[in-house]
Design a protein around this motif. Structure first.
Motif, mmCIF file in Angstrom:
data_model
loop_
_atom_site.group_PDB
_atom_site.id
_atom_site.type_symbol
_atom_site.label_atom_id
_atom_site.label_comp_id
_atom_site.label_asym_id
_atom_site.label_seq_id
_atom_site.Cartn_x
_atom_site.Cartn_y
_atom_site.Cartn_z
ATOM 1 N N ARG A 189 0.823 -8.045 7.613
ATOM 2 C CA ARG A 189 -0.504 -7.718 7.086
ATOM 3 C C ARG A 189 -0.368 -6.468 6.224
ATOM 4 O O ARG A 189 0.330 -5.529 6.618
ATOM 5 C CB ARG A 189 -1.506 -7.428 8.215
ATOM 6 C CG ARG A 189 -1.667 -8.546 9.226
ATOM 7 C CD ARG A 189 -2.681 -9.598 8.801
ATOM 8 N NE ARG A 189 -2.553 -10.804 9.616
ATOM 9 C CZ ARG A 189 -3.258 -11.045 10.726
ATOM 10 N NH1 ARG A 189 -4.145 -10.173 11.124
ATOM 11 N NH2 ARG A 189 -3.087 -12.148 11.415
ATOM 12 N N ASN A 190 -1.047 -6.475 5.101
ATOM 13 C CA ASN A 190 -0.958 -5.338 4.181
ATOM 14 C C ASN A 190 -1.796 -4.181 4.714
ATOM 15 O O ASN A 190 -2.890 -3.919 4.253
ATOM 16 C CB ASN A 190 -1.430 -5.764 2.786
ATOM 17 C CG ASN A 190 -1.035 -4.771 1.720
ATOM 18 O OD1 ASN A 190 -0.403 -3.742 2.016
ATOM 19 N ND2 ASN A 190 -1.386 -5.055 0.488
ATOM 20 N N GLU A 191 -1.264 -3.491 5.705
ATOM 21 C CA GLU A 191 -1.996 -2.384 6.332
ATOM 22 C C GLU A 191 -1.189 -1.105 6.166
ATOM 23 O O GLU A 191 0.020 -1.144 6.073
ATOM 24 C CB GLU A 191 -2.137 -2.636 7.840
ATOM 25 C CG GLU A 191 -2.802 -3.942 8.159
ATOM 26 C CD GLU A 191 -3.809 -3.801 9.274
ATOM 27 O OE1 GLU A 191 -4.453 -2.743 9.354
ATOM 28 O OE2 GLU A 191 -3.952 -4.750 10.051
ATOM 29 N N THR A 192 -1.899 0.026 6.174
ATOM 30 C CA THR A 192 -1.193 1.287 6.263
ATOM 31 C C THR A 192 -0.926 1.517 7.748
ATOM 32 O O THR A 192 -1.790 1.260 8.568
ATOM 33 C CB THR A 192 -2.020 2.447 5.690
ATOM 34 O OG1 THR A 192 -3.357 2.011 5.555
ATOM 35 C CG2 THR A 192 -1.499 2.864 4.343
ATOM 36 N N HIS A 238 -1.619 0.204 14.279
ATOM 37 C CA HIS A 238 -1.395 -0.845 13.285
ATOM 38 C C HIS A 238 -0.006 -0.755 12.669
ATOM 39 O O HIS A 238 0.443 0.312 12.305
ATOM 40 C CB HIS A 238 -2.417 -0.741 12.151
ATOM 41 C CG HIS A 238 -3.803 -1.050 12.592
ATOM 42 N ND1 HIS A 238 -4.634 -0.087 13.079
ATOM 43 C CD2 HIS A 238 -4.474 -2.214 12.643
ATOM 44 C CE1 HIS A 238 -5.786 -0.649 13.408
ATOM 45 N NE2 HIS A 238 -5.719 -1.931 13.149
ATOM 46 N N THR A 249 0.639 -14.391 7.086
ATOM 47 C CA THR A 249 -0.236 -13.479 7.823
ATOM 48 C C THR A 249 -0.389 -13.939 9.258
ATOM 49 O O THR A 249 -0.922 -13.224 10.087
ATOM 50 C CB THR A 249 -1.623 -13.422 7.167
ATOM 51 O OG1 THR A 249 -2.159 -14.748 7.155
ATOM 52 C CG2 THR A 249 -1.536 -12.908 5.748
ATOM 53 N N LYS A 264 0.827 -1.205 0.000
ATOM 54 C CA LYS A 264 0.000 0.000 0.000
ATOM 55 C C LYS A 264 0.863 1.257 0.000
ATOM 56 O O LYS A 264 0.415 2.312 -0.407
ATOM 57 C CB LYS A 264 -0.926 -0.002 1.212
ATOM 58 C CG LYS A 264 -2.086 -0.974 1.030
ATOM 59 C CD LYS A 264 -3.186 -0.757 2.044
ATOM 60 C CE LYS A 264 -4.324 -1.733 1.803
ATOM 61 N NZ LYS A 264 -4.694 -2.476 2.988
ATOM 62 N N ALA A 300 2.448 -2.920 9.662
ATOM 63 C CA ALA A 300 2.337 -3.917 8.604
ATOM 64 C C ALA A 300 3.012 -5.211 9.041
ATOM 65 O O ALA A 300 2.812 -6.247 8.432
ATOM 66 C CB ALA A 300 2.958 -3.392 7.324
ATOM 67 N N GLN A 342 -6.028 -6.792 -0.499
ATOM 68 C CA GLN A 342 -6.178 -5.709 0.468
ATOM 69 C C GLN A 342 -5.527 -6.041 1.799
ATOM 70 O O GLN A 342 -5.160 -5.159 2.552
ATOM 71 C CB GLN A 342 -7.677 -5.460 0.735
ATOM 72 C CG GLN A 342 -8.377 -4.745 -0.372
ATOM 73 C CD GLN A 342 -7.783 -3.383 -0.628
ATOM 74 O OE1 GLN A 342 -7.542 -2.628 0.305
ATOM 75 N NE2 GLN A 342 -7.491 -3.083 -1.875
ATOM 76 N N ASP A 343 -5.457 -7.343 2.117
ATOM 77 C CA ASP A 343 -5.047 -7.737 3.459
ATOM 78 C C ASP A 343 -3.719 -8.462 3.529
ATOM 79 O O ASP A 343 -3.089 -8.496 4.570
ATOM 80 C CB ASP A 343 -6.131 -8.635 4.067
ATOM 81 C CG ASP A 343 -7.439 -7.890 4.231
ATOM 82 O OD1 ASP A 343 -7.490 -7.054 5.131
ATOM 83 O OD2 ASP A 343 -8.361 -8.111 3.432
#
Lengths: 634, 529
Positions: B392-395, B400, B333, A446, B402, B281-282
């Motif tokens: 995890r594909n997080e901003t 949070h 994950t 992202k 990643a 997304q995740d």
């Protein structure tokens, strides 16, 4: 987990009981729901201030596999059964007066197989909507679309006022330019091609366009008079739209997979069959497939299976009788009865309603029994499993280095494993393929911060130095952690390598300081220091000047390690002596890592104003095989 | 100097019993009284030293003094601008008048500009033709004299008006100064023989310690900071949790595999191929290399069958199986991907296969529970744990990251029960200092039953989720080859959460990553649950 907002007063009415927020929270907890919010107070506040207020709502989180809990109808039905206030409803298919011949027919065209092959539908007769049940009907479709339907990709639902249409219907697929109709809430007709442009800017619908856009044909449903019902999975037509006054509802469902198709049509139909003149009845529809085969949808027949009290007891730790298990299952909407053909009275005939597609295996039935019994009412036992604890070899080794370096006055840091390509390569002047080809690259980050799994600890350590510029000099930091490199020989095509690294930052570069850190680690690992031309030494480590663009020329070295010879036999001893004389034992030497004064251009890229030295090496060769204690093999 | 000054203070006190104003003292070797601020600072040092020995007491008085600016200091040395201008000019009639431009070159721009005006005003210089000449025969450079007085005394006898003018001209600045009134203390004596501060080797050998007087130790002061290093706080909590596992007989699993395939991360765990956790997304997918090598064929087929068509008493998901999804590489994950691989190895003997190399790393101590007389099916009980990174594909934001650390425990044995799991969780969390826990039914694709663990948070006064647990599904265990009566408990929690609670950290980025302050690592207390 999806969150469902339900009208509080309506729910209490449906449950025939009012709960305090705390009481309802406990009920939810026991059942496996989570009460997120009770908006009563908020509403009261708004009322006091004379602001427009909605009715108080309960926001309830439901498990992602319980599609029958995605609306107030389902939540109330399940909780009523759980609280022993009612029996689970039985859903029935009801034929029109003329029987099978009077059924509405839908013919499926072969072209649909190219884009969205599966179709199912159902009819709800003589339905009465209220504004709130109507809103719930729309909301359930949305919840299903977002969850099991995977944003309409796998399944899409359309609902229509049947009285505006005339059967039989046709499910077809046509080139977009050949489709033309007025979509929901629009008076003008558009071709499907035009709709793709119209909805591009639509916040909701634009998300679904990609599902069909590039297909040569788009799915489309027509009635007998060639009026469009819907163009799944994008939009319904305006002509057949349902309203508060709609009496007869036609539900169409299209999908790419049969199981989900059935689940979705069953959930929509069963949940809202409650509002039919005869509750819990559904009128089926005759489907003629592209091969001419006739089927009827929806198939709401329950699944029959057998569960065993012995299995349930054995898994839960309870000692219930079959007669005690049966009511537990009933509380969970499973129709259970003691099997008469089992003399041991262990078998339970279980009828799983079509609303519970989450049950795959006897273990799911066992869980339902446990929930009905109450997880928090179970006895507290402790597994008798006897084993011996043991750390992993790599953790033990890492800990040795971590503790020794901390004792030596160095501070442990914990940078991230993921970094940008620039940081991992360009910033270290490692632009050559020799470095860049080894890294594991991420396809869908992202942000640019996470393009690659680090192949060296240096970027993280240097970023930590950069962020700590207010710390008094010298900065002495270290990390032990994994880097990852590609390895095409392995199933996962990549391998973690445990590295240890340290950076010294001060007013002078201090090569000898960082060298000392390496020496200390080696001393603690009992690896002797040797010279590169010490051919008669069996084991040890030595430095050799190297050229690495990350380091200052003439101030960089490769660390070599000569692992000890494996087994000491007379023959191997002779072999080693021979190797030593021929100077071939150096061939066994492993490139362990590097150390040096960092190149000023590297420091500049990491925005560090002081000279730095760094060391980084692999710990893997020092991993010790753990003792084989107490194994059954002995 | 310091000792002589202290002696002076003591002698003066002895003679006068109080020193009313320390500005009247003459510092040793000085010819004028110690009126300047610098002198008073020197005196303060002496007074504090005597005070620490209770020999004197003193009161502090504040006073404003003046100090020179750099420009003022230059005037003291070289004269005022106007004097410098006068000096540069010839006496009227005794040389060529100096034009304004030439004067600038002689004395500099600034001096020429300021000095000319004032020299005219004082009547020191005059115009002759295009140039300037002296008109006064002698001059008195008052500014310089005033500044010299200020430099030595910090003040000016002629008064505040001139001081104000000099301040305006930015030649002096006002400074806060101090002076003191000194009285005798309890321990007053005129002897400055210093008490000893520390016991030395020399005293031991000479025996002088018997007669020496020792300085009073200030127990309020801090000790000298140590110079050792420090371990990172997250890893200190990891250590504590690892110890809990080791104390309870768990063996640590090898988990050095950040890259996993869709097969091991999801399929093997009976996570459906259409599950949202597998979304772009995740989950971080790998572009290079993109696909794994195939897993063992027979096992792969058992797994795909149980998903697509059902098996082992399960209906399965009955959804299309896409081999491509299975071979996709990704960043794990959850560490359950590694646990699944270890369980697969644990079941090797049950499948009648030879155990792979590193199986020895984790099955230590398992005692077969096969009853006498029954055939051994190769199963060995195991208690396994790991604490390692997951992605995890997080901003990133305050809560949070990643990548974070997952704590995971696994118990595999015959006939384990849900009651065992709950009982075990109570003990495990008690060891983490969490007494009050309760269990909520939950959904997790690979465990059935699944339980969320809630603990009562005293500070927040509510129940908060602290972990997840469950019994692995038969659809996961049976394709691996485990006998039907083998059940496996699994549970997991994040390492970051308890660490943030332990250290009161609100922003996860100051706990993990390069933004962690090194001082924080250096000063974080030890962890004892």
């Amino acid at each position: 987990m999806p969150t469902v907002a339900v009208d509080k007063a309506d729910l209490w009415e449906r449950l025939g009981q009012e709960f305090t927020t705390e009481e309802f929270d406990v009920l939810c907890f026991e059942y496996g729901l989570e009460l997120d919010e009770d908006t009563t107070e908020e509403v009261e506040e708004a009322k006091k201030k004379g602001l427009p207020a909605e009715r108080p709502q309960l926001k309830i989180e439901v498990p992602a596999n319980r599609y029958d809990l995605l609306c107030i109808e389902g939540i109330a039905r399940n909780l009523r059964t759980f609280l022993d206030k009612a029996k689970a409803p039985t859903y029935k298919l009801v034929y029109p007066p003329g029987g099978e011949n009077d059924l509405l027919t839908v013919t499926i065209d072969a072209e649909t197989q190219k884009i969205r092959p599966l179709f199912a539908c159902a009819i709800l007769r003589n339905i009465t909507f209220t504004p709130r049940s109507y809103a719930s009907f729309i909301d359930l479709q949305d919840k299903l679309h977002q969850n099991i339907c995977r944003r309409r990709q796998l399944v899409a639902i359309g609902t229509h006022d049947l009285d505006t249409l005339q059967g039989p219907f046709r499910y077809e697929a046509r080139p977009p330019k050949d489709i033309k109709f007025a979509p929901l809430n629009k008076d003008t007709e558009y071709t499907a091609e035009e709709l793709m442009t119209v909805y591009e800017s639509d916040k909701q619908l634009s998300k679904y366009l990609h599902i069909v856009r590039d297909s040569p044909v788009y799915p489309i449903i027509y009635d007998a008079k060639d009026r469009v019902l819907s163009m799944p999975p994008i939009i319904n037509s305006n002509h057949s739209k349902i309203t508060l006054d709609t009496k007869n509802v036609f539900i169409d469902v299209t999908a790419t997979d049969k199981t989900k198709l059935d689940i979705v049509v069953n959930i929509v139909a069963t949940m809202f069959s409650e509002y039919c003149a005869e509750p819990f009845t559904i009128e089926p529809v005759k489907i003629i497939s592209h091969t001419g085969e006739t089927t009827f949808t929806p198939d709401i027949s329950p699944r029959k299976t057998v569960a065993h009290t012995s299995y349930i007891n054995n898994c839960t730790g309870l000692s219930l009788t079959t007669d005690e298990v049966v009511p537990l299952l009933k509380k969970m909407t499973l129709e259970a009865s003691v099997a008469t053909d089992d003399s041991t009275k262990d078998s339970i005939n279980v009828i799983i309603p079509c609303t519970r597609p989450d049950i795959f295996h006897e273990c799911d039935i066992m869980e339902d029994a446990a929930i009905a019994y109450g997880f928090n009412n179970l006895p507290h036992t402790f597994p008798a499993t006897t084993t011996v604890g043991q750390p992993s070899a790599i953790s033990k080794l890492s800990d040795i280095i971590r503790i020794e370096w901390a004792l030596a006055g160095w501070v442990e840091v914990l940078p991230l494993t993921l970094c940008s390509l620039e940081e991992n390569f360009d910033y270290l002047n490692h632009t050559d393929k020799k470095w860049t080809s080894t890294a594991v690259r991420i396809a869908n980050p992202k942000t640019l911060e996470f393009q690659v799994v680090r192949t060296t600890l240096l970027p993280g350590l240097l970023k930590t130095v950069r962020e700590n510029r207010s710390h008094a000099l010298p900065v002495k930091i270290f990390e032990t952690g994994d880097i990852v490199v590609q390895d095409r020989s392995l199933e996962r095509q990549a391998r973690n390598i445990r590295h240890a690294g340290a950076v010294w930052c001060n007013k002078t570069a201090g090569f000898e300081v960082i060298h000392g850190v390496l020496d200390r680690a080696m001393k603690m690992l009992e690896v002797p220091r040797i010279r590169s031309d010490d051919y008669d030494k069996d084991t040890g480590y030595y430095l050799k000047e190297t050229e690495d663009p990350a380091y200052f020329p003439g101030r960089a070295a490769t660390i070599y390690y000569r692992p000890p010879p494996t087994k000491q036999t007379r023959l191997s001893e002779l072999k080693h002596k021979l190797e030593a004389t021929l100077h071939t034992n150096a061939r066994r030497d492993i490139e362990l890592g590097t150390l040096g004064v960092l190149h000023p251009s590297v420091l500049e890229k990491f925005d560090i104003g002081y000279p730095c030295s760094a060391v980084e090496f692999s710990l893997e060769p020092f991993k010790k095989e753990m003792q084989k204690i107490w194994t059954n093999d002995v | 100097m310091a000792e002589r000054l202290q002696q002076l203070v003591l002698d003066t006190l002895d003679a006068q019993s109080t020193i009313k104003d320390t500005r009247q003292l003459f510092l040793p070797g000085a010819s004028a009284p110690a009126v300047s601020n610098d002198d008073q600072i020197v005196i303060l040092g002496a007074l504090n030293s005597l005070l620490s020995r209770d020999m004197i007491k003193y009161d502090t008085h504040e006073v404003f003094t003046h100090a020179l600016t750099p420009e003022g200091a230059l005037i003291v040395k070289e004269g005022s601008h106007e004097a410098r201008v006068w000096n540069a000019l010839p006496v009227k009639g005794q040389g060529a008048p100096v034009p304004a431009a030439a004067l600038k070159k002689l004395v500099g721009d600034e001096t020429a500009k300021v000095g000319q005006g004032r020299a005219f005003k004082n009547g020191w210089i005059g115009k002759e033709g295009d140039g300037l000449v002296r008109t006064a025969e002698t001059i008195q450079d008052t500014t310089q004299l005033e500044l010299q007085e200020i430099e030595s005394t910090g003040s000016l006898k002629s008064g505040e008006k001139i001081l104000a003018d000099l301040r305006k001209r930015k030649l002096i600045v006002q400074k806060k100064g101090q002076w003191f009134t000194v009285h005798k203390g309890h321990e007053f004596t005129t002897s400055t023989a210093k008490p000893e501060t520390d016991l030395t080797t020399e005293m031991l050998t000479s025996g002088k310690w018997k007669t020496s007087k020792f300085k009073k130790y200030n127990f309020e002061a801090e000790g000298i900071p140590t110079s050792g290093g420090a371990l990172h706080m997250l890893l200190k909590v990891r250590e504590e949790i690892r110890n809990i596992f080791l104390e309870m007989g768990f063996a640590e699993m090898p988990t050095q595999s950040y890259v996993e395939s869709g097969f091991w991360c999801f399929d093997a765990l009976f996570v459906p191929q259409q599950h949202p956790a597998r979304d772009l997304q995740d989950t971080f997918y790998i572009s290079d290399p993109p696909h794994s090598l195939p897993p063992e064929k027979a096992y792969y087929e058992r797994v795909s069958k149980v998903h697509e068509h059902g098996d082992f008493g399960s209906t399965g998901y009955r959804a299309p199986w896409v081999p491509e999804e299975s071979s996709k590489l990704l960043l794990r994950t959850h560490t359950t991907a590694s646990s699944a691989h270890m369980l697969y190895k644990l079941a090797a003997k049950c499948r009648g296969e030879k155990v792979e190399g590193d199986e020895s790393e984790f099955t230590h101590g398992g005692k077969s529970t096969t009853e006498h007389g029954k055939t051994d099916d190769g199963f060995t009980p195991a208690k396994l744990f790991s604490i390692d990174r997951v992605f995890r594909n997080e901003t990133m934001d305050a809560t949070h990251l990643a990548e974070f650390h997952q704590v995971e425990g696994v118990v595999a044995d015959r006939n384990l029960t849900l009651a065992d799991l709950i009982g075990f969780m109570r003990v495990f969390f008690k060891k983490m200092g969490i007494e009050k826990v309760r269990f909520k039914p939950a959904y997790n694709p690979y465990t059935e039953p699944s339980l969320e663990i809630f603990a009562f948070h005293l500070m927040l006064n509510k129940w908060v989720e602290v972990g997840n647990s469950g019994m692995f599904r038969p659809e996961m265990l049976e394709p691996m080859g485990f006998p039907k009566d083998v059940r496996v408990h699994g549970w997991g929690l994040s390492l970051e959460r308890p660490t943030m609670i332990r250290y009161g950290i609100n922003n996860i980025r100051t706990l993990v990553g390069h933004k962690v302050p090194i001082d924080q690592v250096e000063n974080s207390p030890a962890v004892m649950f």
